[in-house]
Every structure is written in structure tokens, then in C-alpha cells.
Design a protein around this motif. Structure first.
Motif, PDB file in Angstrom:
ATOM      1  N   ASP A 305      60.147  55.079 -13.099  1.00 16.95           N
ATOM      2  CA  ASP A 305      60.737  54.638 -14.360  1.00 16.95           C
ATOM      3  C   ASP A 305      61.732  55.694 -14.824  1.00 16.95           C
ATOM      4  O   ASP A 305      61.376  56.864 -14.989  1.00 16.95           O
ATOM      5  CB  ASP A 305      59.645  54.435 -15.417  1.00 16.95           C
ATOM      6  CG  ASP A 305      60.216  54.083 -16.776  1.00 16.95           C
ATOM      7  OD1 ASP A 305      60.988  53.119 -16.849  1.00 16.95           O
ATOM      8  OD2 ASP A 305      59.897  54.788 -17.745  1.00 16.95           O
ATOM      9  N   PHE A 306      62.962  55.293 -15.030  1.00 17.10           N
ATOM     10  CA  PHE A 306      64.010  56.221 -15.448  1.00 17.10           C
ATOM     11  C   PHE A 306      64.534  55.788 -16.821  1.00 17.10           C
ATOM     12  O   PHE A 306      64.466  54.605 -17.173  1.00 17.10           O
ATOM     13  CB  PHE A 306      65.155  56.227 -14.425  1.00 17.10           C
ATOM     14  CG  PHE A 306      64.754  56.729 -13.069  1.00 17.10           C
ATOM     15  CD1 PHE A 306      64.671  58.086 -12.810  1.00 17.10           C
ATOM     16  CD2 PHE A 306      64.438  55.838 -12.048  1.00 17.10           C
ATOM     17  CE1 PHE A 306      64.300  58.538 -11.560  1.00 17.10           C
ATOM     18  CE2 PHE A 306      64.060  56.280 -10.808  1.00 17.10           C
ATOM     19  CZ  PHE A 306      63.993  57.641 -10.556  1.00 17.10           C
ATOM     20  N   PRO A 307      65.071  56.717 -17.652  1.00 20.92           N
ATOM     21  CA  PRO A 307      65.357  58.120 -17.344  1.00 20.92           C
ATOM     22  C   PRO A 307      64.234  59.088 -17.711  1.00 20.92           C
ATOM     23  O   PRO A 307      64.256  60.241 -17.324  1.00 20.92           O
ATOM     24  CB  PRO A 307      66.591  58.408 -18.196  1.00 20.92           C
ATOM     25  CG  PRO A 307      66.401  57.545 -19.397  1.00 20.92           C
ATOM     26  CD  PRO A 307      65.711  56.298 -18.921  1.00 20.92           C
ATOM     27  N   VAL A 308      63.224  58.638 -18.505  1.00 25.92           N
ATOM     28  CA  VAL A 308      62.118  59.528 -18.870  1.00 25.92           C
ATOM     29  C   VAL A 308      61.119  59.540 -17.724  1.00 25.92           C
ATOM     30  O   VAL A 308      60.511  58.518 -17.407  1.00 25.92           O
ATOM     31  CB  VAL A 308      61.449  59.048 -20.180  1.00 25.92           C
ATOM     32  CG1 VAL A 308      60.322  59.997 -20.570  1.00 25.92           C
ATOM     33  CG2 VAL A 308      62.483  58.949 -21.292  1.00 25.92           C
ATOM     34  N   THR A 309      60.924  60.690 -17.115  1.00 29.49           N
ATOM     35  CA  THR A 309      60.136  60.751 -15.879  1.00 29.49           C
ATOM     36  C   THR A 309      58.910  61.644 -15.968  1.00 29.49           C
ATOM     37  O   THR A 309      58.077  61.623 -15.058  1.00 29.49           O
ATOM     38  CB  THR A 309      61.016  61.252 -14.722  1.00 29.49           C
ATOM     39  OG1 THR A 309      61.526  62.556 -15.047  1.00 29.49           O
ATOM     40  CG2 THR A 309      62.179  60.300 -14.470  1.00 29.49           C
ATOM     41  N   PHE A 310      58.759  62.459 -17.033  1.00 27.23           N
ATOM     42  CA  PHE A 310      57.648  63.407 -17.053  1.00 27.23           C
ATOM     43  C   PHE A 310      56.292  62.706 -17.091  1.00 27.23           C
ATOM     44  O   PHE A 310      55.282  63.276 -16.666  1.00 27.23           O
ATOM     45  CB  PHE A 310      57.780  64.350 -18.261  1.00 27.23           C
ATOM     46  CG  PHE A 310      57.319  63.767 -19.559  1.00 27.23           C
ATOM     47  CD1 PHE A 310      56.010  63.898 -19.992  1.00 27.23           C
ATOM     48  CD2 PHE A 310      58.208  63.067 -20.364  1.00 27.23           C
ATOM     49  CE1 PHE A 310      55.595  63.350 -21.193  1.00 27.23           C
ATOM     50  CE2 PHE A 310      57.800  62.526 -21.568  1.00 27.23           C
ATOM     51  CZ  PHE A 310      56.486  62.665 -21.983  1.00 27.23           C
ATOM     52  N   ASP A 311      56.249  61.461 -17.608  1.00 29.21           N
ATOM     53  CA  ASP A 311      54.989  60.731 -17.728  1.00 29.21           C
ATOM     54  C   ASP A 311      54.831  59.658 -16.653  1.00 29.21           C
ATOM     55  O   ASP A 311      54.031  58.737 -16.808  1.00 29.21           O
ATOM     56  CB  ASP A 311      54.875  60.101 -19.112  1.00 29.21           C
ATOM     57  CG  ASP A 311      56.108  59.267 -19.474  1.00 29.21           C
ATOM     58  OD1 ASP A 311      56.929  59.015 -18.578  1.00 29.21           O
ATOM     59  OD2 ASP A 311      56.245  58.880 -20.654  1.00 29.21           O
TER      60      ASP A 311
END
Length: 675
Positions: A305-311
């Protein structure tokens, strides 16, 4: 009225110059011989008073022009009431939100980069004598000292995204830890102000500080997170079937389809699925696999899942046990039901001890101790069981109603259980079974309308007292306890009202007996969390580990190594890691060269929720207390400084120019003599 640069006030001595010029006329007069000065003397006498007034007005204009020019350089201002002495300059505390949500972007780039730029621009607007303090989510000790502007810039350059999560109240408390002394205190919060960061409760601020909230606006972006994972299997057996539930959450306002989910255990893919997630909802998927060997297992659940990737990843660790140790202490040789139940499964390591030859020193080696039909339970056994329970053990008691109730009451009260009040000899059936209890919640696929329950014709009646640590798994008519669970210390005791003797009831032959005892045994294994959260989980628990004075335990993950503080408590060893773990990973606990356990750490999912508090919400948490709210633009960053005072230096320059103009007009037009 205060002055920003009071040293310039010494220049007020310059007002002596026009005064001296007024007192001493330095112009040289030239003697002109004239035949008759009678009429000139008359004219001079008539205009003397006007000339004197003109000169005094010119003198006042010159003095006032000099005074206001000096005041303009001293920069006077009216204070809004904040305490402090301007001679000691100001203390400026700047908080830069470096949580994962600050990786979001806008036209300026990432929010964190913009926050760092704005913090530097803001610092440039303060004086050279001012001191600065930087606060981030890491709450590092090095940031608790006031520094110069140049040192502040170096600290700002070092700020990086951190998994640590703090609330607005925690940040404000941290900012005010440093004593400002006689300095004026200015607090700046540079953040995107997520809802979870702001919170919903009231926020208190220091009375001697000017608080400025600088909002950084991010572009609206969708985000899906691997929210959590938990096991449906109460215990993990070698080669057994494993069931895990994975929960994904969609934080965006649109439905997301075709999200790929992958489960990897020990670097081997174990499950693959594709999920659709409604807007702002969560979905769960059960993944099943088998074939694990005994030992510690390292798992990873991931999505793309992009653009948030830390989770997008969630690490977890668990142990597949090679077996479970059960001890049966029997009061009679005819007892066979427990042996038949646990002896048929090689996973259970059953040992039977007669009541006359109990090895108390071995109690700590067993996950479960079953007392069946004891004829003379002693106070010594009660004391040892109490210690065993304090350390987290599990005990099941099947009494012998044929033994004196007085003997059993003394034994039961010795381990903080209710005493016996009567002996029941009528044949009754169990009237209630708690199917929602974790012992029975997955036993029945379908609950029949008329559930066949155990019967008993010889049983103890226990004292009916209200106890918060008591749970009735099965009851007899009248609310009498038939099979109950008591939590004592870290351990659990299951107390039956009847024995396993088939002549006194059919519990041992009833279909519910097998799942009952199996679930009790399986839940006796200490439950370790599948993962911990960075920043909020400071303590880790492990089975009791004996460490010599010259030894230490190490948590190792790749190149990361943490030396935890060890604290021994009954039944376990606590490992205090504080804030030493900064990044996610699976850490192995080592004692010398031996592996003791594995612990997974993940970032908090609170940062996954990209919903932000608006200005109205921000103001509501502060109540009537005044705060300055602004957007991150260059012309607004100085607002926090200006709102604390009314600057007067521009007015002083205007007044200086006005009095110089009046002087010029007086010289040119005021009663100029014409002779």
C-alpha cells in the motif's frame, strides 16, 4: 513599557547638544556702523518675546527628535502581561513532530522537511541573546538544555522520523520542564495535529509561556494498515494446525479492493489472500497452516500500500512447545481417568505421584498439577501449592466427598479457597454451563437446544461468598458451585464439587470432561504477546531466568543489540528495555550462547490514522486559554512573538520625523523678522 535593546538609552545624553546650542550662541556677529539705531532698537524690543518663544519651540523639537530617534533604536514595546525580564532575553522551545505521519507530503515536500525549514526561519527572528530548546518525540536528554541558534540548527538537521508516539499534553509538559528563569518563554508546536495526537480531553499549559501552534497541512492520501494479529490456537504443537486472525484497517474515505495479504513464517510463505476493505472499516481474515517444528517461530504479515508504508508490515513471534508437563497427585490407586486422558497424547508428559510420596521440589517443572481424590491433604501441601500458584501455576482439585469435610476445609482455606459447609447426597444435574468462557468458547460448533450436562449424587457444598476472583464454569441448581475457577496471585485453581469416581457422578465419563481438561491444560501455558509496540511496551516477560552476577542478557536483532535491565518477580523475569528499541524487528533474547526467547516489536498503528484536528477542535482542548494558531507560512511565523507585545519603534521613527519637520517649519515660517 519595556525595551528590547535598553543599552541604546545611554544615547539620550545627546539631548545636551541642542541645549548647549540654545544656551550659547556660537554665531559670530559682524559690527556694522550705522548713523542712527534708535528705530532698530524699538523693533527688536517689540519682537523679543516672539523670538524667545520661537527658539524654545525649536529647542523642544530638536530634543524630542533626538529622544524618539534613540527610543527607536532601543525598540520599546508594551508587554501583554507575560512575566520575564528582557535584559535576560528569551527562551524559545520548538517542538518538531517527527512521527510517521510527518512523512506525508505537500507541495513543499515532506511535512518533516517543511517543519525543519520553518523552525530555522522562526529561530532567525529572535535575537542573538535568546536561547533555544528543541523537543521531538524521542524526548532525548540532550535536548533538555538551552542552546544557541547555531547549535539549534545542528540539532534540527539531525531530526529524523521516529516510531515514538507522544500526545500534545506530554509535549507541553516536556517543554516546560526546563526552568526559564527570568527569560520570557515562547513555546512553538510544529505538527500536522493528528486527532490522536491532540486527543479529546482538556490540555493544560504553563501560565508563563506564549503557546503558538503551527499547522503543517498534508495532501489527502489513502492508507491501509496491518492493524493486528492474534492466534486462535491456545497452544502451538509441533506439526499441529495453526490458526491466526489478521485484521486490516482502511483509514481512507474510499473502498479499497484487491489488497494482497501475505503471511510468512521463518522466511517461508504460509498464506496468501486478496481482500476488499470498505471505507473507514476493518476486515479480518483467518489464515490456517501447519507443519511447524518445535522452537521459536518468526512471522511477518505484509501488504502493499503506497505511499504510507511504515504500517504495511506486522512482525510477530511465538513458540511451538515440544510438550506440556502434567503432574497428578492421586489419593488412590484406582484413579484411571486422568491417566487415560493425558497418557493417550504424546504431547502431554504425565507423571503420577501418590499422596504419600510427594516431591515438592519438582512442582516448578510442571505446567499443571491435578489433585484427585486425596484422602488426607496436608497443610504442607497447601503451602507448597500456594507458592506454586503465586509463581503462575495451574491447579485442578477433584476432592473426595467421602473424606471428612473438616479436613478438606482446612486444606482449601490454606490455599485461599472457600470452606465446605455441607455434603450433598441427592442426585442432581448441572443446571448451568458458561459457554462464553474461554474454556468452552470453541468446544461446541452448534449448541443443542437440550444440552446434556453431567450428573452427580455425592458432592461438597462450598461456602457461597461473593468473590471477584471466582468464575463459575458449571453450576448446580440453586446457584451452587459445581466447577469454578479462582485466580490466586498469577496462578489459577479449578475447584470441583465432586470427585472423578463413577459411583459418585458421571463427570469423568461425560463428553464435556475431555475438552474441559484439555483446555485447562492448554491454557496453563504462560501466554506471551505475539508482539510489542515500540515506545509503549517497556517491560518484557520471560520464564524465570537465573543470571549470575557477571552475566547479562542480550536482545539482538541484526546489528541492533540491547542490554535490558533485569528484575526478578515471582514466577517470571521482567526485562526493562525503556526506550532502547528504536526500530521494528524480531529480537532474540540470549544468555551467553543460548537462546531464551524471541520478541517482536512493531510501530504504533495510531500514526496510521491520517485524520487531523481542525482549529475549532484545537481551541476546544485549551478551553478559554489563549493560544496562537497559524499555518506554516513565512509571514505568520513571527505572529507568536508579536502577539506578546505591541512594538513601538516604528511609532518612534514617525514621531522623530514629525518633530524634525516641525523644526523646519518653525525656522522658515514662524514670525520671521523683516527689517
Amino acid at each position: 513599557m519595556n525595551f528590547l535593546y535598553p543599552g541604546f538609552l545611554f544615547s539620550l545624553l545627546a539631548v545636551a547638544i541642542p541645549i548647549l546650542i540654545h544656551l550659547f550662541n556660537f554665531r559670530k556677529f559682524k559690527t556694522v556702523y550705522f548713523s542712527n539705531v534708535k528705530f532698530l532698537k524699538t523693533v527688536t524690543a517689540e519682537h523679543a518675546s516672539q523670538e524667545k518663544l520661537r527658539n524654545l519651540l525649536i529647542l523642544c523639537c530638536r530634543i524630542l527628535a533626538i529622544v524618539f530617534l534613540v527610543l527607536a533604536f532601543a525598540q520599546p514595546y508594551w508587554s501583554s502581561g507575560i512575566t520575564g525580564s528582557i535584559e535576560n532575553a528569551r527562551l524559545v522551545n520548538i517542538y518538531i513532530d517527527n512521527s510517521y505521519s510527518m512523512e506525508a507530503v505537500n507541495k513543499e515536500g515532506s511535512l518533516l522537511d517543511e517543519a525543519k525549514r520553518r523552525a530555522k526561519e522562526l529561530a532567525k527572528q529572535f535575537g542573538l541573546n535568546d536561547k533555544f530548546q528543541l523537543t521531538t518525540n524521542d524526548f532525548e536528554g540532550k535536548d533538555q538544555r538551552p542552546v544557541s541558534r547555531e547549535e539549534l540548527f545542528n540539532l534540527i538537521d539531525e531530526v529524523k522520523v521516529s516510531p515514538a508516539q507522544k500526545s500534545l499534553q506530554q509535549v507541553l509538559n516536556r517543554q516546560n520542564l526546563t526552568d526559564a528563569g527570568k527569560r520570557n518563554r515562547y513555546n512553538y508546536i510544529l505538527s500536522d495535529f493528528q486527532q490522536q495526537f491532540v486527543g479529546k480531553g482538556a490540555v493544560s499549559i504553563a501560565a508563563d509561556a506564549v503557546l503558538n501552534l503551527v499547522r503543517l497541512n498534508a495532501n489527502t492520501i489513502p492508507n491501509i494498515a496491518v492493524d493486528s494479529i492474534w492466534a486462535l490456537s491456545p497452544v502451538h504443537k509441533p506439526g499441529g494446525q495453526e490458526k491466526f486472525v489478521v485484521q486490516l484497517r482502511n483509514y481512507s474515505a474510499e473502498k479499497r479492493t484487491g489488497i494482497p495479504l501475505k503471511l510468512v513464517v521463518n522466511n517461508q510463505q504460509r498464506a496468501l489472500a486478496t481482500l476488499d476493505i470498505p471505507a473507514e472499516k476493518s476486515v479480518r481474515d483467518t489464515v490456517t497452516f501447519s507443519g511447524l517444528s518445535a522452537g521459536w517461530q518468526k512471522g511477518l504479515v505484509s501488504i502493499k500500500d503506497f505511499p504510507v508504508t511504515f504500517d504495511d508490515e506486522l512482525k510477530f513471534a511465538f513458540k511451538v512447545s515440544s510438550g506440556l508437563s502434567v503432574l497428578q497427585i492421586s489419593g488412590g490407586t484406582q484413579e484411571k481417568y486422568i491417566s487415560a486422558l493425558f497418557g493417550a497424547d504424546p504431547y502431554f508428559r504425565l507423571r503420577t505421584m501418590p499422596e504419600s510420596n510427594i516431591l515438592y521440589a519438582d512442582f516448578h517443572n510442571y505446567n499443571l498439577i491435578i489433585l484427585s481424590g486425596l484422602k488426607n491433604p496436608s497443610s504442607g501441601l497447601a503451602q507448597e501449592l500456594k507458592t506454586y500458584l503465586k509463581n503462575g501455576g495451574t491447579v485442578v482439585v477433584f476432592p473426595d466427598p467421602g473424606v471428612s469435610a473438616t479436613i478438606y476445609s482446612s486444606f482449601l482455606t490454606g490455599i485461599d479457597l472457600p470452606k465446605i459447609t455441607a455434603l450433598g447426597k441427592d442426585t442432581v444435574s448441572v443446571s448451568y454451563i458458561d459457554l462464553k468462557n474461554n474454556i468452552f468458547n470453541d468446544v461446541f460448533e452448534e449448541i443443542p437446544s437440550k444440552l446434556d450436562l453431567p450428573k452427580v449424587n455425592h458432592y461438597f457444598v462450598y461456602e457461597n461468598q461473593t468473590r471477584s476472583n471466582r468464575e463459575d464454569l458449571m453450576k448446580l441448581p440453586g446457584g451452587q458451585s459445581f466447577f469454578s475457577r479462582y485466580r490466586l496471585g498469577k496462578g489459577k485453581v479449578y475447584l470441583s464439587a465432586a470427585s472423578l469416581n463413577s459411583n459418585e457422578g458421571n463427570l469423568s465419563q461425560h463428553p464435556v470432561f475431555v475438552p474441559l481438561m484439555y483446555k485447562i491444560a492448554l491454557t496453563s501455558v504462560p501466554d506471551q504477546p505475539l508482539y510489542y509496540t515500540i515506545g509503549s511496551s517497556n517491560y518484557l516477560s520471560a520464564a524465570t531466568v537465573t543470571v549470575n552476577p557477571n552475566q547479562s542478557l542480550r536482545l539482538v536483532s541484526g546489528k541492533q543489540e540491547v542490554i535490558p535491565e533485569i528484575r526478578q518477580v515471582p514466577g517470571q523475569t521482567l526485562l526493562y528495555v525503556a526506550d532502547q528499541i528504536k526500530t521494528s524487528g524480531i529480537f532474540e533474547l540470549h544468555k551467553a550462547d543460548s537462546l531464551i526467547g524471541s520478541y517482536a516489536f512493531n510501530e504504533s498503528r495510531a500514526e496510521s490514522d491520517l485524520h487531523y484536528a481542525d482549529d475549532k477542535t484545537l481551541q476546544s482542548v485549551f478551553g478559554r486559554k489563549k493560544v496562537n494558531m497559524m499555518n506554516a507560512s513565512g509571514d505568520l511565523l513571527a505572529k507568536g512573538v508579536e502577539n506578546n507585545r505591541t512594538e513601538l519603534w516604528k511609532l518612534c521613527l514617525v514621531l522623530c520625523a514629525v518633530f524634525l519637520a516641525i523644526e523646519a517649519l518653525l525656522i522658515r515660517f514662524f514670525n520671521k523678522l523683516k527689517i
